[in-house]
Design a protein around this motif. Structure first.
Motif, PDB file in Angstrom:
ATOM      1  N   ALA A 137       0.819  -1.219   0.000  1.00 48.43           N
ATOM      2  CA  ALA A 137       0.000   0.000   0.000  1.00 48.43           C
ATOM      3  C   ALA A 137       0.848   1.262   0.000  1.00 48.43           C
ATOM      4  CB  ALA A 137      -0.943   0.008   1.203  1.00 48.43           C
ATOM      5  N   GLN A 138       1.970   1.236   0.737  1.00 51.79           N
ATOM      6  CA  GLN A 138       2.787   2.436   0.872  1.00 51.79           C
ATOM      7  C   GLN A 138       3.894   2.543  -0.173  1.00 51.79           C
ATOM      8  OE1 GLN A 138       2.144   4.953   2.530  1.00 51.79           O
ATOM      9  NE2 GLN A 138       0.749   4.334   4.159  1.00 51.79           N
ATOM     10  N   THR A 139       3.851   1.691  -1.175  1.00 52.07           N
ATOM     11  CA  THR A 139       4.850   1.775  -2.254  1.00 52.07           C
ATOM     12  C   THR A 139       4.146   1.869  -3.601  1.00 52.07           C
ATOM     13  OG1 THR A 139       5.007  -0.650  -2.275  1.00 52.07           O
ATOM     14  CG2 THR A 139       6.639   0.555  -0.971  1.00 52.07           C
ATOM     15  N   PRO A 140       3.398   2.943  -3.827  1.00 48.85           N
ATOM     16  CA  PRO A 140       2.685   3.085  -5.094  1.00 48.85           C
ATOM     17  C   PRO A 140       3.651   3.262  -6.262  1.00 48.85           C
ATOM     18  CG  PRO A 140       2.619   5.138  -3.873  1.00 48.85           C
ATOM     19  CD  PRO A 140       3.222   4.117  -2.941  1.00 48.85           C
ATOM     20  N   SER A 141       3.223   2.859  -7.437  1.00 49.35           N
ATOM     21  CA  SER A 141       4.011   3.096  -8.636  1.00 49.35           C
ATOM     22  C   SER A 141       3.909   4.569  -9.014  1.00 49.35           C
ATOM     23  CB  SER A 141       3.511   2.223  -9.789  1.00 49.35           C
ATOM     24  OG  SER A 141       2.162   2.537 -10.093  1.00 49.35           O
ATOM     25  N   ILE A 142       4.750   5.002  -9.912  1.00 52.62           N
ATOM     26  CA  ILE A 142       4.806   6.419 -10.270  1.00 52.62           C
ATOM     27  C   ILE A 142       3.514   6.894 -10.936  1.00 52.62           C
ATOM     28  CG2 ILE A 142       5.840   6.120 -12.570  1.00 52.62           C
ATOM     29  CD1 ILE A 142       7.652   8.538 -11.870  1.00 52.62           C
ATOM     30  N   ASP A 143       2.752   5.966 -11.533  1.00 50.81           N
ATOM     31  CA  ASP A 143       1.497   6.351 -12.192  1.00 50.81           C
ATOM     32  C   ASP A 143       0.264   5.965 -11.378  1.00 50.81           C
ATOM     33  OD1 ASP A 143       1.742   3.647 -12.507  1.00 50.81           O
ATOM     34  OD2 ASP A 143       1.362   3.622 -14.668  1.00 50.81           O
ATOM     35  N   ASP A 144       0.465   5.680 -10.095  1.00 48.75           N
ATOM     36  CA  ASP A 144      -0.648   5.410  -9.183  1.00 48.75           C
ATOM     37  C   ASP A 144      -0.975   6.715  -8.476  1.00 48.75           C
ATOM     38  OD1 ASP A 144      -2.494   4.519  -7.396  1.00 48.75           O
ATOM     39  OD2 ASP A 144      -1.278   2.881  -6.589  1.00 48.75           O
ATOM     40  N   TYR A 145      -1.905   7.469  -9.048  1.00 40.50           N
ATOM     41  CA  TYR A 145      -2.141   8.840  -8.612  1.00 40.50           C
ATOM     42  C   TYR A 145      -3.023   8.918  -7.378  1.00 40.50           C
ATOM     43  CZ  TYR A 145      -0.267  10.058 -13.184  1.00 40.50           C
ATOM     44  OH  TYR A 145       0.543  10.178 -14.275  1.00 40.50           O
ATOM     45  N   ALA A 146      -2.712   9.884  -6.514  1.00 39.59           N
ATOM     46  CA  ALA A 146      -3.551  10.147  -5.354  1.00 39.59           C
ATOM     47  C   ALA A 146      -4.964  10.509  -5.804  1.00 39.59           C
ATOM     48  CB  ALA A 146      -2.952  11.285  -4.529  1.00 39.59           C
ATOM     49  N   ASP A 147      -5.941   9.968  -5.112  1.00 43.01           N
ATOM     50  CA  ASP A 147      -7.366  10.199  -5.407  1.00 43.01           C
ATOM     51  C   ASP A 147      -7.773   9.711  -6.787  1.00 43.01           C
ATOM     52  OD1 ASP A 147      -7.058  11.484  -3.007  1.00 43.01           O
ATOM     53  OD2 ASP A 147      -8.245  13.236  -3.540  1.00 43.01           O
ATOM     54  N   GLY A 148      -6.893   8.984  -7.470  1.00 39.87           N
ATOM     55  CA  GLY A 148      -7.223   8.477  -8.801  1.00 39.87           C
ATOM     56  C   GLY A 148      -7.258   9.553  -9.870  1.00 39.87           C
ATOM     57  N   VAL A 149      -6.775  10.751  -9.565  1.00 45.96           N
ATOM     58  CA  VAL A 149      -6.773  11.860 -10.525  1.00 45.96           C
ATOM     59  C   VAL A 149      -5.413  11.925 -11.199  1.00 45.96           C
ATOM     60  CG1 VAL A 149      -7.028  14.342 -10.830  1.00 45.96           C
ATOM     61  CG2 VAL A 149      -8.438  13.139  -9.141  1.00 45.96           C
ATOM     62  N   ASP A 150      -5.392  11.819 -12.503  1.00 40.57           N
ATOM     63  CA  ASP A 150      -4.157  11.781 -13.276  1.00 40.57           C
ATOM     64  C   ASP A 150      -3.520  13.176 -13.302  1.00 40.57           C
ATOM     65  OD1 ASP A 150      -2.210  11.729 -15.312  1.00 40.57           O
ATOM     66  OD2 ASP A 150      -3.246  10.116 -16.363  1.00 40.57           O
ATOM     67  N   THR A 151      -2.531  13.361 -12.442  1.00 39.57           N
ATOM     68  CA  THR A 151      -1.890  14.669 -12.306  1.00 39.57           C
ATOM     69  C   THR A 151      -1.209  15.104 -13.593  1.00 39.57           C
ATOM     70  OG1 THR A 151      -1.420  13.997 -10.022  1.00 39.57           O
ATOM     71  CG2 THR A 151      -0.403  16.024 -10.794  1.00 39.57           C
ATOM     72  N   MET A 152      -0.523  14.192 -14.242  1.00 39.57           N
ATOM     73  CA  MET A 152       0.186  14.554 -15.472  1.00 39.57           C
ATOM     74  C   MET A 152      -0.786  14.914 -16.595  1.00 39.57           C
ATOM     75  SD  MET A 152       3.502  14.733 -15.391  1.00 39.57           S
ATOM     76  CE  MET A 152       4.392  14.149 -16.828  1.00 39.57           C
ATOM     77  N   LYS A 153      -1.880  14.214 -16.683  1.00 38.30           N
ATOM     78  CA  LYS A 153      -2.881  14.548 -17.695  1.00 38.30           C
ATOM     79  C   LYS A 153      -3.421  15.953 -17.462  1.00 38.30           C
ATOM     80  CE  LYS A 153      -7.214  12.906 -19.735  1.00 38.30           C
ATOM     81  NZ  LYS A 153      -8.281  11.851 -19.677  1.00 38.30           N
ATOM     82  N   PHE A 154      -3.682  16.271 -16.183  1.00 34.30           N
ATOM     83  CA  PHE A 154      -4.149  17.603 -15.815  1.00 34.30           C
ATOM     84  C   PHE A 154      -3.119  18.657 -16.228  1.00 34.30           C
ATOM     85  CE2 PHE A 154      -3.739  20.883 -12.439  1.00 34.30           C
ATOM     86  CZ  PHE A 154      -4.926  21.566 -12.653  1.00 34.30           C
ATOM     87  N   LEU A 155      -1.863  18.421 -15.917  1.00 32.92           N
ATOM     88  CA  LEU A 155      -0.819  19.422 -16.171  1.00 32.92           C
ATOM     89  C   LEU A 155      -0.516  19.590 -17.655  1.00 32.92           C
ATOM     90  CD1 LEU A 155       1.576  18.389 -13.269  1.00 32.92           C
ATOM     91  CD2 LEU A 155       0.347  20.565 -13.447  1.00 32.92           C
ATOM     92  N   THR A 156      -0.552  18.508 -18.398  1.00 34.70           N
ATOM     93  CA  THR A 156      -0.209  18.597 -19.830  1.00 34.70           C
ATOM     94  C   THR A 156      -1.384  19.073 -20.675  1.00 34.70           C
ATOM     95  OG1 THR A 156      -0.671  16.228 -20.087  1.00 34.70           O
ATOM     96  CG2 THR A 156       1.623  16.881 -19.715  1.00 34.70           C
ATOM     97  N   SER A 157      -2.551  19.218 -20.064  1.00 34.44           N
ATOM     98  CA  SER A 157      -3.712  19.704 -20.810  1.00 34.44           C
ATOM     99  C   SER A 157      -4.005  21.164 -20.548  1.00 34.44           C
ATOM    100  CB  SER A 157      -4.945  18.850 -20.465  1.00 34.44           C
ATOM    101  OG  SER A 157      -5.292  19.013 -19.101  1.00 34.44           O
ATOM    102  N   LEU A 158      -3.198  21.802 -19.707  1.00 33.89           N
ATOM    103  CA  LEU A 158      -3.435  23.223 -19.379  1.00 33.89           C
ATOM    104  C   LEU A 158      -3.155  24.123 -20.589  1.00 33.89           C
ATOM    105  CD1 LEU A 158      -1.797  23.352 -15.834  1.00 33.89           C
ATOM    106  CD2 LEU A 158      -4.242  23.480 -16.372  1.00 33.89           C
TER     107      LEU A 158
END
Length: 348
Positions: free
Chosen positions: A327-348
């Motif tokens: 549980a405490q070792t998420p992968s780099i694409d396991d986003y908090a709250d299930g919200v894709d941070t990179m998708k959000f940032l690259t779509s600005l």
């Protein structure tokens, strides 16, 4: 800075964090920094608990090891390949970091950093020392890192979007103050364990990591456990016994004693092994040093519960879900709250 240059900096940082996370002595100049630079950061890891009593050395090293797993060139390049990254986006992204566990906001920073945007970081008062020290390590490889990030103590201004992490109460303030900007605002979440009765002692020992790592303060820590109707909780207690030294931590012990006293005064039924209180309760969130549990008749009962609490659940461990202990070792694409941070940032 190009994406390749940023990846190389993070890769070198990852090597340092891996070595220090593993509590190794300075391995030599191949690491890219000298012995004094290495020992200065290692000294902070050993002493940062002075500023935050929860940040004991072992927990900080655990956090550094977890971050280092993200920072290989293969991991970074595979992750980035899923997004239309613009190296010169130049958007200013405000990051409001939490401070419940060491460097919990670091993933948000590298997301902003790699997406081509500039990070305006407001650190939590509970975690003010580790992140600047990380930036200093990065700057040893390229001074231009200071053009990519700003650290702020006061209210942030002049930004284009916001990533803010806090409690349900602080999220209301965040929504009021930042609601007019593109944003990701995170609230309280917690995590669940599903036991089937077929678990080995090793499985239950691994589950102990999911419960006790970082003293149970993270959103990925287990606060509620689902067990079959006929499950013998003595088996669970035997599996997690090795974690009993946690009660020697004064802040954890204070929470344990306080919650035990409150429950006993209210004549509530408890199971107590001397370092963890078990309470049969359908509430998803449990107090620190307390684990709620529910007995189920069928897996469908558990699935219905999960479906009705999706917005409050960060992750689940158990058969059909994440492996126990991960549980405490998420992968780099396991986003908090299930919200894709990179998708959000690259779509600005």
């Amino acid at each position: 800075m190009t994406l390749t240059e940023k990846n190389n900096i993070l890769f070198r940082l990852g090597q340092i964090l891996k070595s220090i996370g593993d509590n190794k002595s300075w391995p030599g100049y191949d690491l890219g920094i000298n012995q004094d630079e290495y020992q200065n950061f290692d000294g902070l890891v050993k002493s940062v608990h002075i500023h935050n009593g929860w940040f004991k050395e072992a927990e900080v090293r655990k956090a550094l090891s977890g971050i280092s797993n993200w920072l290989t060139l293969k991991q970074l390049e595979n992750w980035e390949s899923n997004y239309p990254i613009k190296e010169d986006s130049s958007k200013r992204i405000a990051i409001i970091m939490a401070g419940n566990i060491p460097l919990v906001g670091f993933h948000d920073f590298i997301s902003v950093f790699l997406s081509g945007n500039k990070a305006l970081v407001k650190m939590s008062s509970e975690d003010r020392h580790l992140f600047p020290a990380i930036l200093k390590l990065m700057s040893l490889f390229d001074e231009r890192i200071w053009n990519e990030v700003e650290l702020h103590d006061e209210k942030l201004a002049d930004f284009d979007a916001v990533i803010a992490t806090g409690s349900d109460n602080s999220s209301r303030y965040f929504e009021s103050y930042f609601g007019k900007y593109p944003n990701i605002i995170r609230k309280n979440r917690t995590s669940l364990a599903l036991l089937t009765g077929n678990e080995t002692k090793k499985d239950l020992h691994s589950l102990g990591h999911d419960i006790f790592d970082f003293y149970g303060l993270g959103c990925r820590n287990i606060s509620q456990m689902w067990i079959p109707e006929n499950f013998d909780l003595n088996v669970f207690f035997e599996g997690i016994y090795d974690y009993h030294p946690i009660i020697n931590h004064n802040k954890y012990a204070n929470n344990y004693d306080y919650n035990k006293a409150v429950f006993l005064m209210n004549e509530q039924v408890l199971l107590d092994n001397g370092f963890l209180l078990l309470k049969e309760d359908d509430a998803l969130h449990s107090p620190l040093a307390v684990l709620h549990y529910q007995r189920y008749k069928s897996i469908e009962q558990f699935k219905r519960f999960v479906s009705s609490h999706t917005e409050q659940i960060q992750c689940i461990v158990g058969e059909g879900y994440l492996p126990f202990g991960s549980a405490q070792t998420p992968s780099i694409d396991d986003y908090a709250d299930g919200v894709d941070t990179m998708k959000f940032l690259t779509s600005l």
